[in-house]
Design an enzyme around this catalytic site. Structure first.
Site, PDB file in Angstrom:
ATOM      1  N   HIS A  20       0.972  -1.346  -0.027  1.00 58.65           N
ATOM      2  CA  HIS A  20       0.116   0.016   0.043  1.00 58.65           C
ATOM      3  C   HIS A  20       0.777   1.312  -0.082  1.00 58.65           C
ATOM      4  O   HIS A  20       0.212   2.394  -0.044  1.00 58.65           O
ATOM      5  CB  HIS A  20      -0.646  -0.041   1.203  1.00 58.65           C
ATOM      6  CG  HIS A  20      -2.218   0.482   1.110  1.00 58.65           C
ATOM      7  ND1 HIS A  20      -2.800   0.509  -0.237  1.00 58.65           N
ATOM      8  CD2 HIS A  20      -3.225   0.979   1.888  1.00 58.65           C
ATOM      9  CE1 HIS A  20      -4.037   1.426   0.054  1.00 58.65           C
ATOM     10  NE2 HIS A  20      -4.339   1.542   1.102  1.00 58.65           N
ATOM     11  N   ASN A 121      -9.109   3.778  -0.906  1.00 57.08           N
ATOM     12  CA  ASN A 121      -9.349   4.899   0.006  1.00 57.08           C
ATOM     13  C   ASN A 121      -8.563   6.139   0.062  1.00 57.08           C
ATOM     14  O   ASN A 121      -9.317   7.225   0.293  1.00 57.08           O
ATOM     15  CB  ASN A 121      -9.420   4.361   1.331  1.00 57.08           C
ATOM     16  CG  ASN A 121     -10.454   3.230   1.669  1.00 57.08           C
ATOM     17  OD1 ASN A 121     -11.353   3.129   0.932  1.00 57.08           O
ATOM     18  ND2 ASN A 121     -10.481   2.222   2.580  1.00 57.08           N
TER      19      ASN A 121
END
Length: 184
Positions: A20, A121
């Protein structure tokens, strides 16, 4: 060519090698392979680490700002919106968001505008904060799961293994970096 490269990731040692954090890792690669104007520093107003570099292309050079929001991924829009608020000369066209992407296999990447992964997100936070999705992105593929039993979230929050790290630093990041330099 965007003037500010914004890498997405999560702050802290625990996350530094996570999939990520591909955006943070790419900015570290650019920083290490460019002329530094200003070393990394923390901007309290933006809640972000920043640096200024010179990117040397084949025909000209360009001064760029590197930014790593330190708000955790799902609040990245805070730092990006504060950057535009603080620097009135910057527009959304001056931004390039660099992020991991599970829609692409490890080794694939894409420079594009408007289109992002199905759900991310960090991008959702930025799009909400800017009220727009009309910004440049560098999508870095990280999909390399051996088993579909591993959820996307768990996979993204796991560290790149050694061979994946080598592939990023030896092949993928240099290819993206060269494409950026060639665009100058």
């Amino acid at each position: 060519m965007p003037l500010t490269l914004i890498g997405l990731g999560n702050p802290g040692e625990k996350y530094c090698k996570n999939r990520h954090n591909a955006g943070f890792l790419f900015l570290d690669f650019i920083y290490a392979n460019s002329t530094t104007i200003k070393k990394w520093f923390f901007d309290k107003y933006l809640k972000a680490e920043m640096s200024h570099i010179i990117l040397q292309g084949s025909s000209k050079s360009l001064e760029l700002t590197l930014l790593k929001p330190q708000t955790f991924m799902n609040l990245s829009g805070f730092s990006v919106s504060k950057l535009l608020e603080k620097n009135k000369d910057l527009t959304i066209d001056d931004l390039c968001i660099i992020h991991d992407d599970l829609d692409f296999l490890l080794g694939q990447y894409k420079l594009c505008t408007l289109k992002g992964p199905k759900k991310h997100n960090g991008l959702i936070s930025i799009e909400d904060a800017l009220k727009s999705s009309d910004f440049t992105r560098i999508r870095i593929g990280v999909e390399n799961r051996k088993s579909t039993a591993v959820s996307g979230e768990d996979f993204l929050l796991a560290d790149f293994d050694r061979s994946e790290q080598d592939k990023l630093h030896d092949t993928i990041f240099p290819a993206i970096f060269n494409q950026l330099k060639d665009s100058l």
